[in-house]
Design a protein around this motif. Structure first.
Motif, PDB file in Angstrom:
ATOM      1  N   TYR A 200       0.835  -1.201   0.000  1.00  0.00           N
ATOM      2  CA  TYR A 200       0.000   0.000   0.000  1.00  0.00           C
ATOM      3  C   TYR A 200       0.868   1.248   0.000  1.00  0.00           C
ATOM      4  N   ALA A 201       1.979   1.199   0.720  1.00  0.00           N
ATOM      5  CA  ALA A 201       2.905   2.324   0.739  1.00  0.00           C
ATOM      6  C   ALA A 201       3.524   2.554  -0.636  1.00  0.00           C
ATOM      7  N   GLN A 202       3.766   1.480  -1.374  1.00  0.00           N
ATOM      8  CA  GLN A 202       4.335   1.605  -2.710  1.00  0.00           C
ATOM      9  C   GLN A 202       3.322   2.181  -3.704  1.00  0.00           C
ATOM     10  N   LEU A 203       2.073   1.718  -3.601  1.00  0.00           N
ATOM     11  CA  LEU A 203       1.067   2.113  -4.594  1.00  0.00           C
ATOM     12  C   LEU A 203       0.434   3.466  -4.294  1.00  0.00           C
ATOM     13  N   GLU A 204       0.308   3.820  -3.021  1.00  0.00           N
ATOM     14  CA  GLU A 204      -0.351   5.067  -2.638  1.00  0.00           C
ATOM     15  C   GLU A 204       0.512   5.867  -1.649  1.00  0.00           C
ATOM     16  N   PRO A 205       1.754   6.193  -2.022  1.00  0.00           N
ATOM     17  CA  PRO A 205       2.657   6.838  -1.062  1.00  0.00           C
ATOM     18  C   PRO A 205       2.192   8.213  -0.588  1.00  0.00           C
ATOM     19  N   GLU A 206       1.610   9.005  -1.503  1.00  0.00           N
ATOM     20  CA  GLU A 206       1.198  10.348  -1.097  1.00  0.00           C
ATOM     21  C   GLU A 206       0.022  10.298  -0.124  1.00  0.00           C
ATOM     22  N   LYS A 207      -0.919   9.377  -0.371  1.00  0.00           N
ATOM     23  CA  LYS A 207      -2.039   9.216   0.557  1.00  0.00           C
ATOM     24  C   LYS A 207      -1.535   8.840   1.945  1.00  0.00           C
ATOM     25  N   VAL A 208      -0.597   7.914   1.982  1.00  0.00           N
ATOM     26  CA  VAL A 208      -0.061   7.474   3.273  1.00  0.00           C
ATOM     27  C   VAL A 208       0.726   8.603   3.939  1.00  0.00           C
ATOM     28  N   ALA A 209       1.515   9.330   3.137  1.00  0.00           N
ATOM     29  CA  ALA A 209       2.340  10.407   3.684  1.00  0.00           C
ATOM     30  C   ALA A 209       1.504  11.510   4.304  1.00  0.00           C
ATOM     31  N   HIS A 210       0.270  11.664   3.842  1.00  0.00           N
ATOM     32  CA  HIS A 210      -0.581  12.732   4.360  1.00  0.00           C
ATOM     33  C   HIS A 210      -1.432  12.289   5.552  1.00  0.00           C
ATOM     34  N   ILE A 211      -1.282  11.051   5.991  1.00  0.00           N
ATOM     35  CA  ILE A 211      -1.975  10.613   7.202  1.00  0.00           C
ATOM     36  C   ILE A 211      -1.272  11.224   8.411  1.00  0.00           C
ATOM     37  N   GLU A 212      -2.024  11.880   9.249  1.00  0.00           N
ATOM     38  CA  GLU A 212      -1.430  12.562  10.393  1.00  0.00           C
ATOM     39  C   GLU A 212      -0.682  11.578  11.296  1.00  0.00           C
ATOM     40  N   GLY A 213       0.545  11.929  11.611  1.00  0.00           N
ATOM     41  CA  GLY A 213       1.361  11.107  12.499  1.00  0.00           C
ATOM     42  C   GLY A 213       2.373  10.241  11.795  1.00  0.00           C
ATOM     43  N   VAL A 214       2.257  10.093  10.465  1.00  0.00           N
ATOM     44  CA  VAL A 214       3.202   9.274   9.713  1.00  0.00           C
ATOM     45  C   VAL A 214       4.472  10.080   9.449  1.00  0.00           C
ATOM     46  N   ASP A 215       5.631   9.483   9.746  1.00  0.00           N
ATOM     47  CA  ASP A 215       6.906  10.167   9.588  1.00  0.00           C
ATOM     48  C   ASP A 215       7.695   9.706   8.373  1.00  0.00           C
ATOM     49  N   LEU A 216       7.541   8.441   8.000  1.00  0.00           N
ATOM     50  CA  LEU A 216       8.374   7.898   6.926  1.00  0.00           C
ATOM     51  C   LEU A 216       7.590   6.849   6.149  1.00  0.00           C
ATOM     52  N   VAL A 217       7.578   6.971   4.827  1.00  0.00           N
ATOM     53  CA  VAL A 217       6.901   6.010   3.966  1.00  0.00           C
ATOM     54  C   VAL A 217       7.927   5.459   2.986  1.00  0.00           C
ATOM     55  N   LEU A 218       8.114   4.150   3.007  1.00  0.00           N
ATOM     56  CA  LEU A 218       9.137   3.510   2.184  1.00  0.00           C
ATOM     57  C   LEU A 218       8.503   2.599   1.158  1.00  0.00           C
TER      58      LEU A 218
END
Length: 453
Positions: free
Chosen positions: A98-116
């Motif tokens: 999910y992080a690979q396919l939707e990185p921007e969505k994950v990055a904009h979740i409050e509290g997330v610091d790093l998406v790989l």
């Protein structure tokens, strides 16, 4: 929100920044994800990070995500929100499909610091240490196009489990019309047989007795190194100390007669196969762009049973995909009803953005998906219980697995029959022990046979 992109830089990691820290882990999806998460945990443990116990506050949260269905995406978002809420102030890392396919969505979740993404998780510790030291108020994301996903993150670990999971392959070249996995994990690639044998030998030194071979399309092993999956199986079979191997999943078109013959007489490869079917309708298989037809699948089942009559065979089945008319579903049901398989892993089709299946006009309603799923689940229960019943009162070897104190203990026979040892009889020292004894009748919910001993 400003989103950063990291560039890979090789440098020495200052492990002192992790000393005394606690980490919480959460994994969604396949055995491959669990294998990778346990390896991440082991790496952090070696750097002084302890696993947070239930109720403890973690300094680091790592969520390894799945994206096989929309339901999986939703569960990933829920898990991220929950861990952010339960561990306020923790450094939150999200990786996986999910992080690979939707990185921007994950990055904009409050509290997330790093998406790989898939390329970067091989260097998780390096990215984590850099982010942990220079932590700001922005989430960072990394993702690559499918053709650029080339790294391979080795993994052979058991985490808090009994069995080891050895990652032998990653990625897929098949591009089935319903699937996003090639986009999430890249093309098929693998390490050398020698490196995998070394990991198996290390697991044996640590006391491991059973290893499950994991990957995305493990029968495709060898594209990177010019080796073959059969050569890998033979090499692993020779590793002293490992008593059992299981193959997590193998495409029917890659399950060769030579491999079946070898497993039938091998020292440590168990009479246990998991073979994806997806559909028993040739019409639907063509729409899916699968690499076989129903006759080839049936022939493979027959061949396994000829050489290994006691083999447990699990089968993946997708219901309600686009193009699956009621007549096509009945073809699937009839085929599975007639085949000598032991268990069905049934899951409903889920629309995935960007897949070519969306161009197929015939759409199955959610109500029909539920009805078809239930029919196959009922069929699966009947087949599993019929298979188990053949072993009541038989003497079998069972590898028992770690259990929560005060709970029943479970283990598996060579051919994957689940065996239950009552809480009153369970002993901590039975964990990871091969024990031979008599099997009794079904347990209360018919999910296992009772251990008589």
């Amino acid at each position: 929100m400003h989103v950063l992109r990291y560039t890979f830089i090789i440098y020495m990691i200052d492990t002192s920044i992790f000393q005394g820290k606690k980490a919480a882990y959460f994994t969604l999806g396949c055995k491959l994800n669990f294998s990778e998460t346990s390896t991440f945990g082991k790496m952090l443990s070696e750097m002084g990070v302890q696993t947070a116990e239930k109720g403890e506050q973690a300094d680091i949260c790592l969520i390894n995500t799945c994206s096989v269905t929309e339901v999986a995406d939703h569960k990933c978002r829920q898990a991220i929100h929950r861990l952010v809420r339960e561990h306020p102030g923790a450094f939150v890392v999200v990786t996986g499909c999910y992080a690979q396919l939707e990185p921007e969505k994950v990055a904009h979740i409050e509290g997330v610091d790093l998406v790989l993404g898939s390329n970067e998780k091989a260097n998780l510790i390096q990215f984590l240490s850099e982010g942990f030291v220079g932590r700001g108020n922005t989430a960072s994301y990394l993702t690559q196009r499918t053709k650029d996903i080339k790294s391979f993150a080795p993994s052979c670990s058991r985490g808090n489990r009994t069995r080891y999971f050895l990652k032998v392959q990653d990625g897929c070249d098949y591009f089935c019309t319903y699937c996003t996995i090639p986009y999430a994990r890249g093309f098929s690639r693998n390490p050398t047989i020698a490196s995998l044998v070394a990991q198996a030998e290390q697991a044996a030194q640590e006391g491991g007795k059973e290893i499950v071979l994991t990957g995305v399309n493990i029968g495709d092993f060898g594209k990177t190194t010019g080796e073959s999956f059969l050569e890998l199986v033979k090499a692993l079979d020779a590793v002293d100390g490992i008593k059992r191997y299981r193959i997590s999943s193998l495409e029917p078109d890659l399950l060769s007669d030579e491999l079946i013959r070898y497993c039938a007489q091998s020292r440590a490869f168990m009479p246990h196969f998991h073979i994806p079917l997806q559909s028993g309708s040739d019409t639907v298989l063509k729409l899916m762009h699968r690499h076989y037809d129903s006759r080839l699948f049936a022939d493979k089942i027959q061949r396994v049973k000829e050489l290994m009559p006691d083999a447990f065979i699990g089968v993946d089945v997708m219901v309600g995909c686009r193009g699956e008319t009621p007549e096509c579903f009945e073809e699937t049901y009839k085929l599975l009803d007639t085949l000598d398989v032991s268990q069905l892993h049934v899951f409903p089709y889920s629309e995935r953005p960007g897949t070519s299946a969306l161009n197929i006009p015939y759409v199955v309603s959610d109500a029909d998906k539920r009805q078809r799923s239930q029919r196959l689940l009922d069929l699966s229960d009947r087949k599993t219980q019929t298979f188990y019943a053949r072993y009541i009162n038989k003497v079998e070897e069972v590898l028992f697995e770690k259990a929560t104190r005060g709970r029943a203990m479970h283990g598996f026979t060579r051919n994957y029959i689940r065996v239950e040892l009552s809480a009153a009889e369970a002993r901590e020292e039975y964990d990871n022990q091969l024990m031979t004894g008599r099997l009794g009748d079904f347990n209360h919910d018919k999910t296992a046979l009772k251990w008589i001993g």
